[in-house]
Scaffold this motif. Structure first.
Motif, mmCIF file in Angstrom:
data_model
loop_
_atom_site.group_PDB
_atom_site.id
_atom_site.type_symbol
_atom_site.label_atom_id
_atom_site.label_comp_id
_atom_site.label_asym_id
_atom_site.label_seq_id
_atom_site.Cartn_x
_atom_site.Cartn_y
_atom_site.Cartn_z
ATOM 1 N N SER A 1 33.002 14.595 25.584
ATOM 2 C CA SER A 1 32.936 15.543 24.556
ATOM 3 C C SER A 1 33.680 15.267 23.166
ATOM 4 C CB SER A 1 33.628 16.437 25.139
ATOM 5 O OG SER A 1 35.134 16.644 25.523
ATOM 6 N N TYR A 2 34.567 14.202 23.382
ATOM 7 C CA TYR A 2 34.750 13.562 22.281
ATOM 8 C C TYR A 2 34.495 11.552 21.607
ATOM 9 C CZ TYR A 2 37.662 11.975 25.847
ATOM 10 O OH TYR A 2 38.122 10.883 27.172
ATOM 11 N N SER A 3 34.923 11.606 20.586
ATOM 12 C CA SER A 3 34.611 10.189 19.846
ATOM 13 C C SER A 3 36.124 9.445 20.201
ATOM 14 C CB SER A 3 34.509 10.177 18.366
ATOM 15 O OG SER A 3 33.221 11.306 18.583
ATOM 16 N N ARG A 4 35.550 8.162 20.733
ATOM 17 C CA ARG A 4 36.357 7.481 20.696
ATOM 18 C C ARG A 4 36.136 5.835 19.693
ATOM 19 N NH1 ARG A 4 36.854 5.455 27.012
ATOM 20 N NH2 ARG A 4 34.863 5.031 26.022
ATOM 21 N N LEU A 5 37.766 4.876 19.507
ATOM 22 C CA LEU A 5 37.550 3.608 18.740
ATOM 23 C C LEU A 5 38.085 2.976 18.945
ATOM 24 C CD1 LEU A 5 37.389 3.107 15.734
ATOM 25 C CD2 LEU A 5 39.286 3.919 15.104
ATOM 26 N N GLY A 6 37.791 2.152 18.917
ATOM 27 C CA GLY A 6 38.677 0.561 19.010
ATOM 28 C C GLY A 6 37.690 -0.121 17.638
ATOM 29 N N ILE A 7 39.449 -1.100 17.158
ATOM 30 C CA ILE A 7 38.879 -1.744 15.930
ATOM 31 C C ILE A 7 39.632 -3.386 17.148
ATOM 32 C CG2 ILE A 7 40.389 -2.620 14.303
ATOM 33 C CD1 ILE A 7 41.732 0.726 14.355
ATOM 34 N N SER A 8 38.521 -3.982 16.243
ATOM 35 C CA SER A 8 38.572 -5.885 16.318
ATOM 36 C C SER A 8 38.405 -6.576 15.037
ATOM 37 C CB SER A 8 37.057 -6.284 17.129
ATOM 38 O OG SER A 8 36.983 -7.504 17.367
ATOM 39 N N ILE A 9 39.748 -6.996 14.741
ATOM 40 C CA ILE A 9 40.134 -8.068 13.840
ATOM 41 C C ILE A 9 40.250 -9.489 14.332
ATOM 42 C CG2 ILE A 9 41.406 -8.036 11.795
ATOM 43 C CD1 ILE A 9 42.449 -5.110 11.382
ATOM 44 N N SER A 10 39.922 -9.765 14.103
ATOM 45 C CA SER A 10 40.292 -11.490 14.481
ATOM 46 C C SER A 10 41.470 -12.417 13.453
ATOM 47 C CB SER A 10 38.547 -12.700 13.654
ATOM 48 O OG SER A 10 38.919 -13.667 13.822
ATOM 49 N N LYS A 11 42.057 -12.938 14.531
ATOM 50 C CA LYS A 11 43.220 -13.258 13.917
ATOM 51 C C LYS A 11 42.888 -15.431 13.048
ATOM 52 C CE LYS A 11 46.288 -12.644 17.420
ATOM 53 N NZ LYS A 11 47.682 -13.803 18.394
ATOM 54 N N LYS A 12 41.222 -15.571 13.314
ATOM 55 C CA LYS A 12 41.060 -16.066 12.525
ATOM 56 C C LYS A 12 40.745 -15.605 10.441
ATOM 57 C CE LYS A 12 39.213 -19.581 15.448
ATOM 58 N NZ LYS A 12 37.708 -20.173 16.104
ATOM 59 N N GLN A 13 39.995 -14.361 10.960
ATOM 60 C CA GLN A 13 40.028 -14.114 9.580
ATOM 61 C C GLN A 13 40.731 -13.547 8.955
ATOM 62 O OE1 GLN A 13 36.773 -12.995 8.222
ATOM 63 N NE2 GLN A 13 36.052 -14.484 10.107
ATOM 64 N N ILE A 14 41.687 -12.263 9.328
ATOM 65 C CA ILE A 14 42.870 -12.269 8.744
ATOM 66 C C ILE A 14 44.590 -12.862 9.230
ATOM 67 C CG2 ILE A 14 44.433 -10.319 7.572
ATOM 68 C CD1 ILE A 14 41.814 -8.756 7.667
ATOM 69 N N ARG B 1 45.655 0.448 10.134
ATOM 70 C CA ARG B 1 46.701 1.762 10.015
ATOM 71 C C ARG B 1 45.233 3.018 9.387
ATOM 72 N NH1 ARG B 1 51.266 -0.900 10.132
ATOM 73 N NH2 ARG B 1 51.302 -1.285 7.578
ATOM 74 N N VAL B 2 44.736 2.603 8.321
ATOM 75 C CA VAL B 2 43.858 2.797 7.843
ATOM 76 C C VAL B 2 42.670 2.982 8.091
ATOM 77 C CG1 VAL B 2 42.512 2.456 5.807
ATOM 78 C CG2 VAL B 2 44.895 1.717 5.875
ATOM 79 N N ILE B 3 42.332 2.244 9.064
ATOM 80 C CA ILE B 3 41.110 2.878 9.810
ATOM 81 C C ILE B 3 41.600 3.779 10.942
ATOM 82 C CG2 ILE B 3 39.262 2.070 11.723
ATOM 83 C CD1 ILE B 3 39.350 -0.626 10.170
ATOM 84 N N ARG B 4 42.166 3.450 11.760
ATOM 85 C CA ARG B 4 42.660 5.083 12.325
ATOM 86 C C ARG B 4 43.232 6.467 12.322
ATOM 87 N NH1 ARG B 4 47.072 1.943 14.711
ATOM 88 N NH2 ARG B 4 46.052 0.051 16.068
ATOM 89 N N GLU B 5 43.466 6.134 10.388
ATOM 90 C CA GLU B 5 43.366 7.595 9.808
ATOM 91 C C GLU B 5 42.731 8.128 9.185
ATOM 92 O OE1 GLU B 5 45.658 10.916 8.334
ATOM 93 O OE2 GLU B 5 46.560 9.718 9.302
#
Length: 114
Positions: free
Chosen positions: A43-56, A67-71
């Motif tokens: 009954s709610y949405s969930r969030l996952g974040i994928s940031i590659s170490k190769k990219q950043i 933090r920005v995406i979660r906020e």
């Protein structure tokens, strides 16, 4: 009254959760961000974040992006359809102005409003 918390239940935590979204996602993307979504039975949405170490390369930069995406997700999660979301970032994400970044993220999330 709505509670704008980002609790542990609002996160994709396990590898199985991420695989579920990657299996058959709805994709919305721009040059810096990709948002994958798949309906869930909760009954709610969930969030996952994928940031590659190769990219950043540096962890402090990856953490700032998270933090920005979660906020942004925290403030709009009650307007979203009940889905699991995975946000994938690209290298040029860091080159963006913060206000422009927030506007782009909010614009991409608007595709998933109820």
């Amino acid at each position: 009254m709505l509670n704008f918390c980002f609790k542990k239940k609002s996160r994709l935590l396990t590898n199985y959760d991420f695989k579920y979204v990657f299996k058959n996602p709805n994709v919305i993307k721009c040059s810096e961000i990709i948002i994958l979504a798949r309906m869930n039975s909760l009954s709610y949405s969930r969030l996952g974040i994928s940031i590659s170490k190769k990219q950043i390369k540096y962890s402090y930069q990856r953490n700032k992006i998270k933090r920005v995406i979660r906020e942004i997700f925290r403030t709009i999660q009650y307007r979203l359809i009940n889905s699991d979301f995975v946000v994938i970032t690209k290298f040029n994400f860091l080159k963006m102005n913060f206000k422009l970044l927030v506007r782009k993220l909010e614009n991409l999330w608007s595709y998933y409003y109820q």
